[in-house]
Scaffold this motif. Structure first.
Motif, PDB file in Angstrom:
ATOM      1  N   THR A 262       0.891  -1.165   0.000  1.00  0.00           N
ATOM      2  CA  THR A 262       0.000   0.000   0.000  1.00  0.00           C
ATOM      3  C   THR A 262       0.921   1.205   0.000  1.00  0.00           C
ATOM      4  OG1 THR A 262      -1.746  -1.212   1.154  1.00  0.00           O
ATOM      5  CG2 THR A 262      -1.795   1.194   1.326  1.00  0.00           C
ATOM      6  N   GLU A 263       1.202   1.720  -1.199  1.00  0.00           N
ATOM      7  CA  GLU A 263       2.208   2.784  -1.329  1.00  0.00           C
ATOM      8  C   GLU A 263       1.971   3.590  -2.595  1.00  0.00           C
ATOM      9  OE1 GLU A 263       5.768   0.289  -1.674  1.00  0.00           O
ATOM     10  OE2 GLU A 263       5.759   0.615  -3.835  1.00  0.00           O
ATOM     11  N   GLN A 264       2.486   4.810  -2.597  1.00  0.00           N
ATOM     12  CA  GLN A 264       2.320   5.684  -3.769  1.00  0.00           C
ATOM     13  C   GLN A 264       2.885   5.031  -5.031  1.00  0.00           C
ATOM     14  OE1 GLN A 264       4.623   7.430  -5.777  1.00  0.00           O
ATOM     15  NE2 GLN A 264       6.464   6.614  -4.771  1.00  0.00           N
ATOM     16  N   HIS A 265       2.217   5.287  -6.160  1.00  0.00           N
ATOM     17  CA  HIS A 265       2.711   4.827  -7.459  1.00  0.00           C
ATOM     18  C   HIS A 265       2.708   5.957  -8.476  1.00  0.00           C
ATOM     19  CE1 HIS A 265       2.684   0.796  -5.843  1.00  0.00           C
ATOM     20  NE2 HIS A 265       3.405   0.439  -6.885  1.00  0.00           N
ATOM     21  N   GLY A 266       3.219   7.128  -8.044  1.00  0.00           N
ATOM     22  CA  GLY A 266       3.338   8.248  -8.968  1.00  0.00           C
ATOM     23  C   GLY A 266       2.007   8.947  -9.201  1.00  0.00           C
TER      24      GLY A 266
ATOM     25  N   THR B 250      -1.885  -0.283  -6.181  1.00  0.00           N
ATOM     26  CA  THR B 250      -1.414  -0.950  -7.410  1.00  0.00           C
ATOM     27  C   THR B 250      -0.828  -2.344  -7.152  1.00  0.00           C
ATOM     28  OG1 THR B 250      -1.020   1.087  -8.649  1.00  0.00           O
ATOM     29  CG2 THR B 250       0.319  -0.812  -9.265  1.00  0.00           C
ATOM     30  N   ASP B 251       0.127  -2.435  -6.229  1.00  0.00           N
ATOM     31  CA  ASP B 251       0.857  -3.699  -6.070  1.00  0.00           C
ATOM     32  C   ASP B 251      -0.021  -4.826  -5.526  1.00  0.00           C
ATOM     33  OD1 ASP B 251       3.140  -2.499  -7.002  1.00  0.00           O
ATOM     34  OD2 ASP B 251       3.984  -2.129  -5.019  1.00  0.00           O
ATOM     35  N   HIS B 252      -0.894  -4.500  -4.563  1.00  0.00           N
ATOM     36  CA  HIS B 252      -1.717  -5.610  -4.052  1.00  0.00           C
ATOM     37  C   HIS B 252      -2.920  -5.874  -4.951  1.00  0.00           C
ATOM     38  CE1 HIS B 252      -4.001  -2.538  -1.516  1.00  0.00           C
ATOM     39  NE2 HIS B 252      -5.001  -3.321  -1.872  1.00  0.00           N
TER      40      HIS B 252
ATOM     41  N   ASN C 235       3.800 -12.095  -5.877  1.00  0.00           N
ATOM     42  CA  ASN C 235       4.227 -10.843  -5.253  1.00  0.00           C
ATOM     43  C   ASN C 235       4.158  -9.676  -6.229  1.00  0.00           C
ATOM     44  OD1 ASN C 235       5.461  -8.993  -3.495  1.00  0.00           O
ATOM     45  ND2 ASN C 235       7.494  -9.531  -4.278  1.00  0.00           N
ATOM     46  N   GLY C 236       3.450  -8.621  -5.832  1.00  0.00           N
ATOM     47  CA  GLY C 236       3.327  -7.437  -6.683  1.00  0.00           C
ATOM     48  C   GLY C 236       4.315  -6.329  -6.368  1.00  0.00           C
ATOM     49  N   HIS C 237       5.222  -6.561  -5.411  1.00  0.00           N
ATOM     50  CA  HIS C 237       6.089  -5.468  -4.947  1.00  0.00           C
ATOM     51  C   HIS C 237       7.518  -5.955  -4.700  1.00  0.00           C
ATOM     52  CE1 HIS C 237       7.508  -1.973  -2.887  1.00  0.00           C
ATOM     53  NE2 HIS C 237       7.535  -2.552  -1.711  1.00  0.00           N
ATOM     54  N   GLY C 238       8.456  -5.459  -5.510  1.00  0.00           N
ATOM     55  CA  GLY C 238       9.845  -5.898  -5.399  1.00  0.00           C
ATOM     56  C   GLY C 238      10.437  -5.728  -4.013  1.00  0.00           C
TER      57      GLY C 238
ATOM     58  N   SER D 196      11.463   1.515 -13.007  1.00  0.00           N
ATOM     59  CA  SER D 196      11.550   0.554 -11.918  1.00  0.00           C
ATOM     60  C   SER D 196      10.606   0.866 -10.759  1.00  0.00           C
ATOM     61  CB  SER D 196      12.987   0.421 -11.421  1.00  0.00           C
ATOM     62  OG  SER D 196      13.563   1.681 -11.215  1.00  0.00           O
ATOM     63  N   HIS D 197       9.880   1.977 -10.830  1.00  0.00           N
ATOM     64  CA  HIS D 197       8.754   2.166  -9.892  1.00  0.00           C
ATOM     65  C   HIS D 197       7.665   2.977 -10.575  1.00  0.00           C
ATOM     66  CE1 HIS D 197       6.507   1.995  -6.272  1.00  0.00           C
ATOM     67  NE2 HIS D 197       6.304   3.299  -6.312  1.00  0.00           N
ATOM     68  N   ALA D 198       6.385   2.586 -10.288  1.00  0.00           N
ATOM     69  CA  ALA D 198       5.232   3.117 -11.031  1.00  0.00           C
ATOM     70  C   ALA D 198       5.442   2.785 -12.509  1.00  0.00           C
ATOM     71  CB  ALA D 198       5.039   4.606 -10.799  1.00  0.00           C
TER      72      ALA D 198
ATOM     73  N   VAL E   9       4.651  -2.336 -16.214  1.00  0.00           N
ATOM     74  CA  VAL E   9       4.053  -3.651 -15.956  1.00  0.00           C
ATOM     75  C   VAL E   9       3.143  -3.622 -14.739  1.00  0.00           C
ATOM     76  CG1 VAL E   9       5.676  -5.234 -17.070  1.00  0.00           C
ATOM     77  CG2 VAL E   9       6.114  -4.479 -14.740  1.00  0.00           C
ATOM     78  N   GLU E  10       3.258  -2.595 -13.880  1.00  0.00           N
ATOM     79  CA  GLU E  10       2.434  -2.626 -12.668  1.00  0.00           C
ATOM     80  C   GLU E  10       1.234  -1.680 -12.714  1.00  0.00           C
ATOM     81  OE1 GLU E  10       4.823  -1.835  -9.265  1.00  0.00           O
ATOM     82  OE2 GLU E  10       5.505   0.102  -9.973  1.00  0.00           O
ATOM     83  N   VAL E  11       1.389  -0.512 -13.338  1.00  0.00           N
ATOM     84  CA  VAL E  11       0.277   0.440 -13.360  1.00  0.00           C
ATOM     85  C   VAL E  11      -0.897  -0.062 -14.216  1.00  0.00           C
ATOM     86  CG1 VAL E  11      -0.416   2.777 -14.072  1.00  0.00           C
ATOM     87  CG2 VAL E  11       1.668   2.440 -12.729  1.00  0.00           C
TER      88      VAL E  11
HETATM   89 ZN   LIG Z   1       4.692  -1.109  -7.223  1.00  0.00          ZN
END
Ligand SMILES: [Zn+2]
Length: 247
Positions: free
Chosen positions: A28-32, A39-41, A108-111, A166-168, A171-173
């Motif tokens: 549960t974290e910012q993604h830009g 996003t990740d979960h 896992n959705g979060h490195g 590598s963040h936001a 492949v994840e957004v």
């Molecule tokens: Zn992420």
């Protein structure tokens, strides 16, 4: 099949046919500027349920919080401490193992979860190895990146040329934007492609280096159509990885 929507009788029946379970884990974290906090979960859960439906595997409730200390400089971000993550993962594995689950496949959705997820697996096995009257344990844990398979990463590179990041990232957004009932925020990116990744320390350092939260990406290129394509590819990748793990 979802654990949360099953009765205990149904879980016992499932255990007659398989000892495997898929556990989605994210953050549960910012993604830009245009990425959802979940996003990740959301990605991990959406892809895990897709795999569960496709191959009839049991899917556990999603672990929506993870290792996100870098992101605490941005509103809405939540982190666990490493000790909390290790304890939580270990407790879930040991609880489900008590009544027969043996193979734990974490999507896992979060490195940022990888290091402490592995530490949790090692902690559970170490407890078994150190147990004075221990017996060989049937428990096997594995963590796989939800969008890290070849079917998902190849088209993502093509859809986000030079701006996957590598963040936001690309492949994840998109899959979170395609997952049901999610609003799709729009935002102007400035610069279009965020600064590339360097070594990182704490959340103050992160906010200074990456002021809008992105690293190396241009997620304004993201569309629900990209999400649909990457979701389908990730489900195929994860279904293959699960089958290999269970073999
Ligand atoms: Zn992420």
């Amino acid at each position: 099949m979802q654990l949360a929507l099953a009765t205990w009788h149904e879980v016992e029946e499932y255990l007659q046919t398989s000892r495997g379970i898929i556990v989605p884990v994210g953050s549960t974290e910012q993604h830009g500027p245009n990425g959802l906090i979940g996003t990740d979960h959301l990605d991990a859960e959406f892809i895990a349920k897709g795999v569960g439906d496709k191959i009839g595997a049991m899917v556990a409730p999603t672990l929506a919080y993870g290792m996100s200390q870098h992101h605490l400089g941005f509103a809405g971000s939540v982190t666990l401490r490493p000790s909390t993550m290790i304890a939580m993962v270990g407790d879930i594995v040991r609880s489900l193992a008590r009544n027969g689950f043996e193979r734990f496949f974490f999507i896992n959705g979060h490195g940022g979860n990888i290091a402490n997820g592995r530490a949790a697996f090692d902690d559970a096995l170490t407890a078994q190895s150190l147990h004075a009257n221990g017996r060989p344990s049937p428990i096997r844990c594995h963590m796989e990146a939800s969008s890290g398979g070849t079917r998902a990463t190849a088209p993502a590179r093509a859809l986000f040329p030079g701006a996957l990041g590598s963040h936001a990232t690309g492949v994840e957004v998109p899959p979170a934007q395609f997952s049901p009932a999610e609003a799709i925020p729009r935002a102007q990116m400035s610069p279009m492609v965020a600064p590339a990744s360097t070594s990182l320390f704490d959340c103050f350092d992160y906010r200074r280096r990456y002021p809008d939260g992105r690293i190396g990406s241009d997620p304004s290129l993201s569309t629900p159509q990209h999400g649909e394509r990457l979701f389908a590819a990730a489900v195929e990748d994860m279904a293959d990885a699960y089958r290999t793990f269970m073999a």
